[in-house]
Scaffold this motif. Structure first.
Motif, PDB file in Angstrom:
ATOM      1  N   LYS A 286       0.816  -1.216   0.000  1.00 58.93           N
ATOM      2  CA  LYS A 286       0.000   0.000   0.000  1.00 58.93           C
ATOM      3  C   LYS A 286       0.849   1.266   0.000  1.00 58.93           C
ATOM      4  N   ASP A 287       1.915   1.275   0.776  1.00 63.12           N
ATOM      5  CA  ASP A 287       2.769   2.473   0.850  1.00 63.12           C
ATOM      6  C   ASP A 287       3.362   2.801  -0.515  1.00 63.12           C
ATOM      7  N   PHE A 288       3.831   1.754  -1.219  1.00 61.46           N
ATOM      8  CA  PHE A 288       4.409   1.994  -2.549  1.00 61.46           C
ATOM      9  C   PHE A 288       3.370   2.551  -3.498  1.00 61.46           C
ATOM     10  N   TRP A 289       2.177   1.934  -3.538  1.00 62.89           N
ATOM     11  CA  TRP A 289       1.180   2.336  -4.515  1.00 62.89           C
ATOM     12  C   TRP A 289       0.586   3.707  -4.223  1.00 62.89           C
ATOM     13  N   LEU A 290       0.438   4.066  -2.972  1.00 67.21           N
ATOM     14  CA  LEU A 290      -0.067   5.407  -2.644  1.00 67.21           C
ATOM     15  C   LEU A 290       0.928   6.474  -3.072  1.00 67.21           C
ATOM     16  N   ALA A 291       2.214   6.210  -2.820  1.00 67.00           N
ATOM     17  CA  ALA A 291       3.245   7.171  -3.214  1.00 67.00           C
ATOM     18  C   ALA A 291       3.386   7.225  -4.737  1.00 67.00           C
ATOM     19  N   TYR A 292       3.308   6.059  -5.378  1.00 66.81           N
ATOM     20  CA  TYR A 292       3.467   6.013  -6.836  1.00 66.81           C
ATOM     21  C   TYR A 292       2.277   6.667  -7.533  1.00 66.81           C
ATOM     22  N   LYS A 293       1.096   6.526  -6.964  1.00 67.91           N
ATOM     23  CA  LYS A 293      -0.078   7.167  -7.541  1.00 67.91           C
ATOM     24  C   LYS A 293       0.071   8.681  -7.542  1.00 67.91           C
ATOM     25  N   GLU A 294       0.559   9.244  -6.447  1.00 71.24           N
ATOM     26  CA  GLU A 294       0.766  10.696  -6.379  1.00 71.24           C
ATOM     27  C   GLU A 294       1.782  11.148  -7.423  1.00 71.24           C
ATOM     28  N   LYS A 295       2.809  10.337  -7.630  1.00 68.11           N
ATOM     29  CA  LYS A 295       3.811  10.664  -8.643  1.00 68.11           C
ATOM     30  C   LYS A 295       3.201  10.639 -10.038  1.00 68.11           C
ATOM     31  N   LEU A 296       2.384   9.627 -10.319  1.00 68.65           N
ATOM     32  CA  LEU A 296       1.747   9.516 -11.634  1.00 68.65           C
ATOM     33  C   LEU A 296       0.776  10.668 -11.888  1.00 68.65           C
ATOM     34  N   LYS A 297       0.067  11.095 -10.871  1.00 64.69           N
ATOM     35  CA  LYS A 297      -0.872  12.212 -11.023  1.00 64.69           C
ATOM     36  C   LYS A 297      -0.140  13.481 -11.455  1.00 64.69           C
ATOM     37  N   LYS A 298       1.039  13.688 -10.913  1.00 68.03           N
ATOM     38  CA  LYS A 298       1.832  14.867 -11.294  1.00 68.03           C
ATOM     39  C   LYS A 298       2.377  14.718 -12.716  1.00 68.03           C
ATOM     40  N   LEU A 299       2.888  13.523 -13.040  1.00 70.30           N
ATOM     41  CA  LEU A 299       3.456  13.298 -14.371  1.00 70.30           C
ATOM     42  C   LEU A 299       2.408  13.451 -15.468  1.00 70.30           C
ATOM     43  N   PHE A 300       1.179  12.989 -15.188  1.00 75.07           N
ATOM     44  CA  PHE A 300       0.125  13.009 -16.198  1.00 75.07           C
ATOM     45  C   PHE A 300      -0.815  14.210 -16.042  1.00 75.07           C
ATOM     46  N   LYS A 301      -0.506  15.063 -15.068  1.00 69.03           N
ATOM     47  CA  LYS A 301      -1.287  16.283 -14.835  1.00 69.03           C
ATOM     48  C   LYS A 301      -2.766  15.959 -14.641  1.00 69.03           C
ATOM     49  N   GLN A 302      -3.003  14.990 -13.776  1.00 66.39           N
ATOM     50  CA  GLN A 302      -4.358  14.532 -13.507  1.00 66.39           C
ATOM     51  C   GLN A 302      -4.748  14.821 -12.049  1.00 66.39           C
ATOM     52  N   GLU A 303      -6.005  15.171 -11.849  1.00 66.63           N
ATOM     53  CA  GLU A 303      -6.486  15.354 -10.488  1.00 66.63           C
ATOM     54  C   GLU A 303      -6.710  14.016  -9.804  1.00 66.63           C
ATOM     55  N   GLU A 304      -6.997  12.987 -10.599  1.00 62.82           N
ATOM     56  CA  GLU A 304      -7.234  11.664 -10.043  1.00 62.82           C
ATOM     57  C   GLU A 304      -6.843  10.597 -11.055  1.00 62.82           C
ATOM     58  N   LEU A 305      -6.342   9.455 -10.562  1.00 59.27           N
ATOM     59  CA  LEU A 305      -6.004   8.302 -11.395  1.00 59.27           C
ATOM     60  C   LEU A 305      -6.568   7.056 -10.729  1.00 59.27           C
ATOM     61  N   LEU A 306      -6.916   6.079 -11.552  1.00 59.51           N
ATOM     62  CA  LEU A 306      -7.461   4.836 -11.018  1.00 59.51           C
ATOM     63  C   LEU A 306      -6.391   3.750 -10.997  1.00 59.51           C
ATOM     64  N   ILE A 307      -6.167   3.197  -9.807  1.00 59.30           N
ATOM     65  CA  ILE A 307      -5.329   2.007  -9.636  1.00 59.30           C
ATOM     66  C   ILE A 307      -6.166   1.005  -8.855  1.00 59.30           C
ATOM     67  N   SER A 308      -6.417  -0.150  -9.450  1.00 60.89           N
ATOM     68  CA  SER A 308      -7.268  -1.145  -8.798  1.00 60.89           C
ATOM     69  C   SER A 308      -6.452  -2.387  -8.438  1.00 60.89           C
ATOM     70  N   CYS A 309      -6.970  -3.146  -7.473  1.00 58.43           N
ATOM     71  CA  CYS A 309      -6.324  -4.366  -7.038  1.00 58.43           C
ATOM     72  C   CYS A 309      -7.364  -5.452  -6.831  1.00 58.43           C
ATOM     73  N   ALA A 310      -7.080  -6.644  -7.357  1.00 60.27           N
ATOM     74  CA  ALA A 310      -7.998  -7.784  -7.180  1.00 60.27           C
ATOM     75  C   ALA A 310      -7.187  -9.026  -6.824  1.00 60.27           C
ATOM     76  N   SER A 311      -7.784  -9.922  -6.069  1.00 59.04           N
ATOM     77  CA  SER A 311      -7.160 -11.195  -5.729  1.00 59.04           C
ATOM     78  C   SER A 311      -7.477 -12.207  -6.817  1.00 59.04           C
ATOM     79  N   VAL A 312      -6.423 -12.816  -7.392  1.00 57.79           N
ATOM     80  CA  VAL A 312      -6.613 -13.785  -8.467  1.00 57.79           C
ATOM     81  C   VAL A 312      -5.818 -15.052  -8.138  1.00 57.79           C
ATOM     82  N   THR A 313      -6.217 -16.148  -8.750  1.00 55.94           N
ATOM     83  CA  THR A 313      -5.512 -17.411  -8.604  1.00 55.94           C
ATOM     84  C   THR A 313      -4.963 -17.818  -9.964  1.00 55.94           C
ATOM     85  N   ILE A 314      -3.632 -18.019 -10.023  1.00 55.49           N
ATOM     86  CA  ILE A 314      -2.983 -18.390 -11.279  1.00 55.49           C
ATOM     87  C   ILE A 314      -2.999 -19.908 -11.409  1.00 55.49           C
ATOM     88  N   VAL A 315      -3.568 -20.402 -12.522  1.00 53.23           N
ATOM     89  CA  VAL A 315      -3.660 -21.842 -12.764  1.00 53.23           C
ATOM     90  C   VAL A 315      -2.506 -22.274 -13.652  1.00 53.23           C
TER      91      VAL A 315
END
Length: 264
Positions: free
Chosen positions: A235-264
């Motif tokens: 969580k710490d990495f993604w929260l910090a990285y999201k803020e960085k991406l918002k500045k790089l892309f000049k966006q007020e908000e960006l979507l980063i989603s997370c889901a639990s998956v099982t690899i077969v």
């Protein structure tokens, strides 16, 4: 690391854990006078070069039994190449560990702290053990504790274990409608690949993001989706990285989603 003992020290017969039944099966009887010098078992949740869980020899003064589970610290490994009777060769490393509850070996943290004779005898035991089965056991090197732990981490069996699928949705254009530079996306690709070992990009057919602004005006934006897999969500990495991406892309908000998956 958690260890499960299959064959206790001093035993003249070899036991193997059967995951199908959850029982321990008598696998073989050793030649007269040949016994296991220490407890022999495996690290659950790992896969070695032979397709079985990674083997470990546990140095301790205590008496155990087949199925005994204990927490141990890895003190090193003996990397080896095993040649089967049909000539096929594979890696079959032997890790060495000490139980956390051990008193006699409480001060042992690495192979360098063991007597040279002890290590020579262990290598000779495995060579002789395999020779009895018509196999050849060739020692490659002795590995110190830190390197052994890193090697062990790479053997984790992730088959059918839940993973985190993280998706990053990025616009292809800035708020003024100008196309964002290719170098920006290349930078993100390199960052994510280095951290997660790989990624997936949806580049040829960008999805269309649709939302409504004020006065019911619908806005359309082409987006690029990055996907990465991780055992856990940092969580710490993604929260910090999201803020960085918002500045790089000049966006007020960006979507980063997370889901639990099982690899077969």
């Amino acid at each position: 690391m958690r260890v499960i003992i299959e064959t206790p020290k001093g035993q003249g017969q070899k036991y193997d854990f059967d995951p199908g039944t959850g029982n321990f099966m008598l696998k073989k009887v050793m030649p007269a006078g040949m016994v296991f010098p220490f407890d022999f078992g495996f690290f659950p949740g790992t896969v070695g070069g032979d397709g079985d869980p990674v083997d470990v020899l546990v140095l301790a003064e205590i008496e155990t039994f087949p199925g005994c589970m204990m927490d141990c610290r890895v003190i090193g490994a003996i990397t080896a190449e095993q040649q089967e009777r049909d000539g096929k060769k594979m890696r079959n490393d032997r890790y060495l560990a000490v139980p956390e509850v051990s008193v006699l070996y409480a001060s042992i943290d690495s192979l360098e702290e063991l007597p040279e004779d002890t290590l020579n005898q262990l290598e000779a035991f495995f060579a002789n053990y395999n020779n009895q089965a018509g196999k050849k056991f060739k020692v490659l090197e002795r590995v110190a504790a830190e390197k052994a732990r890193k090697m062990l981490e790479a053997t984790a069996d992730r088959t059918l274990q839940p993973q985190r699928l993280i998706q990053i949705y990025l616009p292809l254009y800035d708020p003024s409608g100008e196309a964002l530079p290719e170098s920006l996306f290349k930078q993100i690709k390199e960052t994510l690949t280095e951290k997660f070992g790989g990624l997936t990009m949806y580049t040829r057919s960008p999805a269309e993001g649709l939302w409504k602004e004020e006065q019911d005006k619908t806005v359309k934006d082409d987006i690029l989706i990055y996907e990465v897999l991780a055992p856990e969500l940092d969580k710490d990495f993604w929260l910090a990285y999201k803020e960085k991406l918002k500045k790089l892309f000049k966006q007020e908000e960006l979507l980063i989603s997370c889901a639990s998956v099982t690899i077969v």
